[in-house]
Motif scaffolding. Structure first.
Motif, PDB file in Angstrom:
ATOM      1  N   GLY A 338     -83.878 -14.170  27.901  1.00  0.00           N
ATOM      2  CA  GLY A 338     -84.657 -12.977  28.149  1.00  0.00           C
ATOM      3  C   GLY A 338     -86.101 -13.179  28.213  1.00  0.00           C
ATOM      4  N   GLN A 339     -86.456 -14.592  27.654  1.00  0.00           N
ATOM      5  CA  GLN A 339     -87.708 -14.864  27.342  1.00  0.00           C
ATOM      6  C   GLN A 339     -88.003 -15.960  28.698  1.00  0.00           C
ATOM      7  OE1 GLN A 339     -89.591 -15.084  23.503  1.00  0.00           O
ATOM      8  NE2 GLN A 339     -87.410 -14.967  22.759  1.00  0.00           N
ATOM      9  N   SER A 426     -81.708  -8.024  20.637  1.00  0.00           N
ATOM     10  CA  SER A 426     -80.704  -8.450  21.722  1.00  0.00           C
ATOM     11  C   SER A 426     -79.371  -7.578  21.393  1.00  0.00           C
ATOM     12  CB  SER A 426     -80.390  -9.825  21.373  1.00  0.00           C
ATOM     13  OG  SER A 426     -79.235 -10.195  22.354  1.00  0.00           O
ATOM     14  N   LEU A 427     -78.582  -7.175  22.517  1.00  0.00           N
ATOM     15  CA  LEU A 427     -77.627  -6.463  22.246  1.00  0.00           C
ATOM     16  C   LEU A 427     -76.417  -6.764  23.394  1.00  0.00           C
ATOM     17  CD1 LEU A 427     -76.321  -3.469  21.646  1.00  0.00           C
ATOM     18  CD2 LEU A 427     -77.350  -2.407  23.568  1.00  0.00           C
ATOM     19  N   MET A 441     -82.294  -3.348  22.863  1.00  0.00           N
ATOM     20  CA  MET A 441     -82.382  -2.200  22.331  1.00  0.00           C
ATOM     21  C   MET A 441     -83.494  -1.938  21.442  1.00  0.00           C
ATOM     22  SD  MET A 441     -79.555  -0.082  20.180  1.00  0.00           S
ATOM     23  CE  MET A 441     -79.381  -1.221  18.602  1.00  0.00           C
ATOM     24  N   TRP A 442     -84.365  -0.915  21.477  1.00  0.00           N
ATOM     25  CA  TRP A 442     -85.144  -0.637  20.697  1.00  0.00           C
ATOM     26  C   TRP A 442     -84.829   0.422  19.852  1.00  0.00           C
ATOM     27  CZ3 TRP A 442     -85.663  -1.902  25.818  1.00  0.00           C
ATOM     28  CH2 TRP A 442     -86.845  -2.888  25.980  1.00  0.00           C
ATOM     29  N   LYS A 443     -84.482   0.321  18.533  1.00  0.00           N
ATOM     30  CA  LYS A 443     -83.933   1.268  17.747  1.00  0.00           C
ATOM     31  C   LYS A 443     -84.956   1.607  16.698  1.00  0.00           C
ATOM     32  CE  LYS A 443     -80.175   2.208  14.672  1.00  0.00           C
ATOM     33  NZ  LYS A 443     -79.056   1.704  13.954  1.00  0.00           N
ATOM     34  N   PRO A 444     -85.220   3.100  16.615  1.00  0.00           N
ATOM     35  CA  PRO A 444     -86.218   3.457  15.584  1.00  0.00           C
ATOM     36  C   PRO A 444     -85.716   3.319  14.114  1.00  0.00           C
ATOM     37  CG  PRO A 444     -85.052   5.433  16.617  1.00  0.00           C
ATOM     38  CD  PRO A 444     -84.636   4.038  17.345  1.00  0.00           C
ATOM     39  N   ARG A 445     -86.676   3.269  13.274  1.00  0.00           N
ATOM     40  CA  ARG A 445     -86.391   3.035  11.751  1.00  0.00           C
ATOM     41  C   ARG A 445     -85.688   4.346  11.346  1.00  0.00           C
ATOM     42  NH1 ARG A 445     -91.410   1.035  12.883  1.00  0.00           N
ATOM     43  NH2 ARG A 445     -91.679  -1.259  12.977  1.00  0.00           N
ATOM     44  N   GLU A 446     -86.093   5.400  11.904  1.00  0.00           N
ATOM     45  CA  GLU A 446     -85.419   6.597  11.565  1.00  0.00           C
ATOM     46  C   GLU A 446     -85.270   7.603  12.717  1.00  0.00           C
ATOM     47  OE1 GLU A 446     -84.343   7.871   8.681  1.00  0.00           O
ATOM     48  OE2 GLU A 446     -85.132   6.055   7.365  1.00  0.00           O
ATOM     49  N   PRO A 465     -87.515  -8.434  26.644  1.00  0.00           N
ATOM     50  CA  PRO A 465     -87.694  -8.081  25.045  1.00  0.00           C
ATOM     51  C   PRO A 465     -89.275  -8.137  25.044  1.00  0.00           C
ATOM     52  CG  PRO A 465     -87.042 -10.227  25.225  1.00  0.00           C
ATOM     53  CD  PRO A 465     -86.842  -9.538  26.548  1.00  0.00           C
ATOM     54  N   VAL A 466     -90.227  -7.413  25.756  1.00  0.00           N
ATOM     55  CA  VAL A 466     -91.436  -7.422  25.776  1.00  0.00           C
ATOM     56  C   VAL A 466     -91.878  -5.957  25.827  1.00  0.00           C
ATOM     57  CG1 VAL A 466     -91.864  -9.339  27.553  1.00  0.00           C
ATOM     58  CG2 VAL A 466     -91.677  -7.110  28.250  1.00  0.00           C
ATOM     59  N   LEU A 467     -93.121  -5.833  25.546  1.00  0.00           N
ATOM     60  CA  LEU A 467     -93.882  -4.492  25.332  1.00  0.00           C
ATOM     61  C   LEU A 467     -93.638  -3.448  26.594  1.00  0.00           C
ATOM     62  CD1 LEU A 467     -95.471  -2.163  23.704  1.00  0.00           C
ATOM     63  CD2 LEU A 467     -97.500  -3.321  24.600  1.00  0.00           C
TER      64      LEU A 467
END
Length: 582
Positions: A338-339, A426-427, A441-446, A465-467
């Motif tokens: 991914g990079q 990574s997923l 995956m961008w998983k929130p803390r809550e 996996p970038v902004l």
């Protein structure tokens, strides 16, 4: 009777979630800047690039070693790319968007008012300068009509269409001295960044049999589906052009005096051929292609015989390459987990030399026809745009003989701290046939079990996996964002129907997870991902809570359509997501 209060309570909780204040991070994300498309001037004094520092995509210059950018343009539609003249260190050609069309502008490094090179209507595709810098070749596409043209880079700006006898034959320049040709050898993969898996062993170099040369044809026939115009040959007599027809790409050599074209890359089946670049002696053309393999790699085509041989194809996708003016070094950027990692090949021996790696991230893609990597004329520095997981896209540089990379621009990121954003993880998602789709995956803390948004991008712009502003905005709002790429190497061409079927199978696996609520995810299609999203909706019309299309390239039934250039698109996205996922 006791169930009624519970229903009312659940409804009130859902309404509260949808109406709660938007996260402060959205305002910061709306003001995040970026810089890309760096091009060094011929005298190695300045760097021209495209930046959003001034509110929208505009051209700017700064000293080669870094400094404060000087704004050169104020185009309402923004800029796409910039190029320096090869002979005048103050003259720049910019590609601007006006009324949705690419238009070529001439400007200088002092910020004088840009001048349109050709007032004729249509999409103007920037090609290349003659070596003396006095003329510029480009393509014009207007509806079904297309043409190649030449414009003088002087006050008169005389435009001449490439027709038989209209372009005078050029006096050939002395050919650059070259070493004797050697057969391509296996190139070892460069060292990967920490934590990245090594590339699979490189296959033995392939050498396509020399095909029978086809007779030249008229430009009107050859250039149907014109996608990009390449550089002029070192002797000034030929021009390279890229066409795309029904997903198949080809490179053509155009005889400028005779206005006839001949295919340079004849092949069987569908393949991609792009970024053609001449060797200094004009005998070889380097191309980025996936002909005969799954992943993009670098091939070299002998102009006289059309013989094509593999230069660098490590089994992972090569995202871009750049050849020095003397033809001795070939920089390559390839995907790894991914990079992006970099290396340099010494020509003609093809010995791979590792380059110092920038902070973990990925190469910023370039507009069609433009290279994401650019050497200085002396071949001592290499410039590129770089994306990171929680930082802005900016211009970086390698300098030969130095062991580090240099960050040359620092785009604004007001009120956005280093740990303010969720990083992509990574997923891997299993499918019923025991294969896997990989993604991020961008998983929130809550909350602990968040609702899900499925991010679908096109093949040419995969999930990395970038902004990603959309993913960052949703994850900051308590929504998990999942993006899954097609099977196989990154950038591999996969039919929209096949990718949609894989995504639906993967969704069944995601719904079984205890840490996600993926019952009816929000569908977010970006760019070319709109074609896949349309197939998903055909197969499961009631399978998604809502549909958002961002810069869609094809028609899709979406409840919300956004443009990434809008300053308020992230707020609209979050409000829509909360309303449909409550």
């Amino acid at each position: 009777m006791r169930s009624a209060p519970l229903i009312l309570l659940a409804a009130s909780v859902g309404a509260f979630a949808a109406d709660e204040p938007l996260p402060e991070v959205l305002r910061a994300l709306e003001n995040v800047g970026g810089a890309e498309g760096a091009r060094p001037s011929e005298d190695n004094r300045q760097l021209a690039f495209v930046t959003t520092l001034f509110g929208s995509r505009q051209a700017a210059t700064m000293p080669l070693d870094g400094g404060y950018p000087v704004q050169l343009t104020a185009e309402p539609g923004g800029l796409v790319a910039v190029r320096w003249s090869p002979s005048d260190p103050h003259l720049i050609v910019a590609v601007a968007l006006r009324d949705g069309k690419r238009r070529l502008l001439m400007l200088d490094d002092q910020g004088t008012r840009p001048v349109e090179l050709d007032p004729a209507p249509g999409d103007q595709l920037l090609g290349g300068f003659t070596r003396d810098g006095k003329k510029l070749f480009y393509g014009v596409v207007e509806g079904g009509a297309l043409s190649l043209r030449q414009v003088g880079m002087d006050a008169a700006r005389k435009v001449t269409e490439v027709k038989p006898g209209a372009i005078a034959p050029q006096s050939p320049f002395p050919a650059a001295a070259t070493s004797p040709s050697r057969p391509a050898t296996t190139v070892p993969a460069p060292p990967t960044m920490r934590g990245a898996a090594p590339a699979p062993p490189a296959a033995a170099p392939l050498q396509a049999p020399a095909p029978a040369r086809q007779a030249p044809v008229a430009l009107e026939e050859a250039l149907q589906g014109l996608a990009a115009v390449g550089p002029v040959s070192p002797d000034g007599r030929s021009l390279l052009a890229q066409t795309r027809r029904a997903g198949d790409e080809s490179i053509w050599t155009v005889d400028l005096a005779g206005a006839r074209a001949e295919p340079l890359t004849p092949h069987e089946g569908a393949a991609r051929f792009r970024l053609p670049r001449w060797s200094p002696d004009g005998r070889t053309v380097y191309v980025l292609t996936d002909a005969g393999r799954e992943a993009l790699g670098v091939d070299a085509v002998t102009v006289s015989s059309r013989e094509r041989r593999t230069i660098y194809a490590p089994g992972r996708t090569v995202e871009g390459f750049a050849l020095t003016d003397d033809g001795h070094r070939l920089a390559v950027a390839e995907e790894a987990n991914g990079q992006t990692v970099f290396s340099v090949l010494e020509l003609p021996g093809l010995r791979a030399q590792p380059l110092p790696q920038p902070p973990g991230g990925a190469l910023q893609p370039a507009p069609e026809g433009e290279s994401p990597l650019e050497w200085t004329r002396a071949g001592d520095r290499l410039f590129f745009g770089w994306r990171q997981a929680d930082d802005t896209t900016d211009v970086f540089a390698f300098r030969t003989g130095f062991g580090t990379t240099t960050r040359l621009t620092r785009s604004p990121r007001p009120a956005l701290g280093r740990n303010a954003l969720v990083r992509a993880a990574s997923l891997r998602v299993a499918r019923p046939d025991a294969t896997e789709l990989t993604g991020w995956m961008w998983k929130p803390r809550e909350p602990p079990r968040p609702r899900v948004a499925l991010l679908v991008r096109g093949v040419e712009d995969p999930v990395r996996p970038v902004l990603d502003p959309a993913a960052a905005a949703l994850s900051a709002s308590g929504i998990a964002v999942i993006g899954l790429n097609p099977r196989g190497p990154l950038l591999r061409r996969v039919p929209a129907d096949a990718h949609a079927a894989d995504l639906l199978a993967s969704l069944r696996s995601l719904r079984a997870r205890d840490d996600l609520d993926a019952r009816k995810p929000l569908l977010v299609a970006v760019g070319g991902g709109s074609a896949v999203a349309a197939r998903l909706l055909e197969r499961e019309p009631a399978g998604f809570a809502g549909v958002v299309a961002i810069d869609p390239e094809s028609k899709v039934e979406a409840g919300l359509v956004l443009t990434s250039s809008s300053r308020t698109d992230l707020r609209q996205l979050v409000r829509f997501a909360r309303e449909h996922l409550k």
